[in-house]
Design an enzyme around this catalytic site. Structure first.
Site, PDB file in Angstrom:
ATOM      1  N   GLY A 155     -81.911  75.142 -61.497  1.00  0.00           N
ATOM      2  CA  GLY A 155     -82.677  75.616 -62.654  1.00  0.00           C
ATOM      3  C   GLY A 155     -83.376  74.503 -63.405  1.00  0.00           C
ATOM      4  CB  CYS A 156     -85.685  74.387 -65.645  1.00  0.00           C
ATOM      5  SG  CYS A 156     -86.601  75.930 -65.557  1.00  0.00           S
ATOM      6  N   GLY A 157     -85.239  71.476 -63.435  1.00  0.00           N
ATOM      7  CA  GLY A 157     -84.889  70.067 -63.531  1.00  0.00           C
ATOM      8  C   GLY A 157     -83.418  69.772 -63.390  1.00  0.00           C
TER       9      GLY A 157
END
Length: 255
Positions: free
Chosen positions: A101-103
């Site tokens: 998830g996101c980075g």
């Protein structure tokens, strides 16, 4: 309530001209999540649906077993804190897995990933309803049209859009849906639609809360599909008003 956007002056420059222009920019804000006053973790979030996010976040990390243990949620915007109070005797440290998830900021507990799945709530949805569901989500997502910087996530049941949340992170938006269900704002008997991709953590959260139909505007990963198969979830990708691609368990989709 904190503002969710800022208006900033920008410069539009082309070969033919240069002019001033105003743009809306999303507020991405750090919040720390507390369980019974003990800090558990932090996340960068859009400052809406924070109560739901805090509960969903703690559920995915294995600290909350279900809705029956949640007692109260308080917000402190000045401290950037989400305070969840639950009927838990001892807070034990979890073995966490960093997700895609996101980075790499998303985390779930190993037990949340590996333990056996409980039966899902049963639900069927027609292609006509799916069309209405997707169009309703897109219509509701005014913030995305204005800023082009958020993911939307909606929950459909009994012929209508029951829940809708947005966030800078697709997994945050899903946590808000899960948290809303845990707070009694809907039951798992329905379908979820996200504008983000269905990686393992996204599908897993739906499976654990008992949502039987999971749909995305985009794609799934191999592990997301594997979890859907293990849990018995109907997994739909590339969902558009006029077509869907069913990766698993098509029997819940009615013509």
């Amino acid at each position: 309530m904190r503002p969710i956007t800022l208006e900033l002056e920008t410069i539009i420059r082309t070969p033919a001209e240069e002019r001033q222009h105003f743009e809306e920019v999303i507020q991405e804000v750090p919040y720390k999540i507390y369980l019974n006053e003990e800090p558990i973790g932090s996340s960068m979030v859009l400052p809406t649906g924070l109560e739901e996010f805090g509960v969903g976040f703690l559920y995915a990390q294995g600290y909350l077993s279900g809705p029956e243990v949640v007692k109260e949620v308080r917000l402190c915007h000045e401290r950037g804190g989400i305070f969840v109070y639950a009927d838990i005797e001892k807070i034990e440290k979890k073995d966490l897995i960093v997700t895609s998830g996101c980075g790499g900021t998303g985390k779930i507990s190993r037990d949340f990933l590996e333990r056996d799945f409980e039966p899902l709530a049963e639900y069927q949805i027609s292609l006509k309803e799916i069309r209405s569901f997707i169009l309703e989500v897109l219509k509701t997502s005014d913030l995305q049209r204005r800023t082009h910087c958020v993911h939307g996530c909606g929950f459909w049941s009994e012929g209508e859009l029951k829940l809708f949340y947005e966030d800078v992170g697709r997994h945050n938006a899903m946590d808000k849906i899960v948290g809303a269900i845990l707070l009694g704002k809907a039951t798992p008997k329905g379908a979820v639609y996200t504008t983000g991709r269905l990686t393992s953590d996204m599908v897993l959260k739906c499976a654990r809360i008992g949502i039987p139909i999971v749909m995305s505007r985009t794609a799934t990963s191999s592990l997301g599909l594997e979890i859907a198969r293990r849990a018995g979830i109907t997994l739909v990708c590339y969902a558009r008003p006029d077509r869907i691609n069913v990766f698993h368990a098509p029997e819940r989709i009615k013509i």
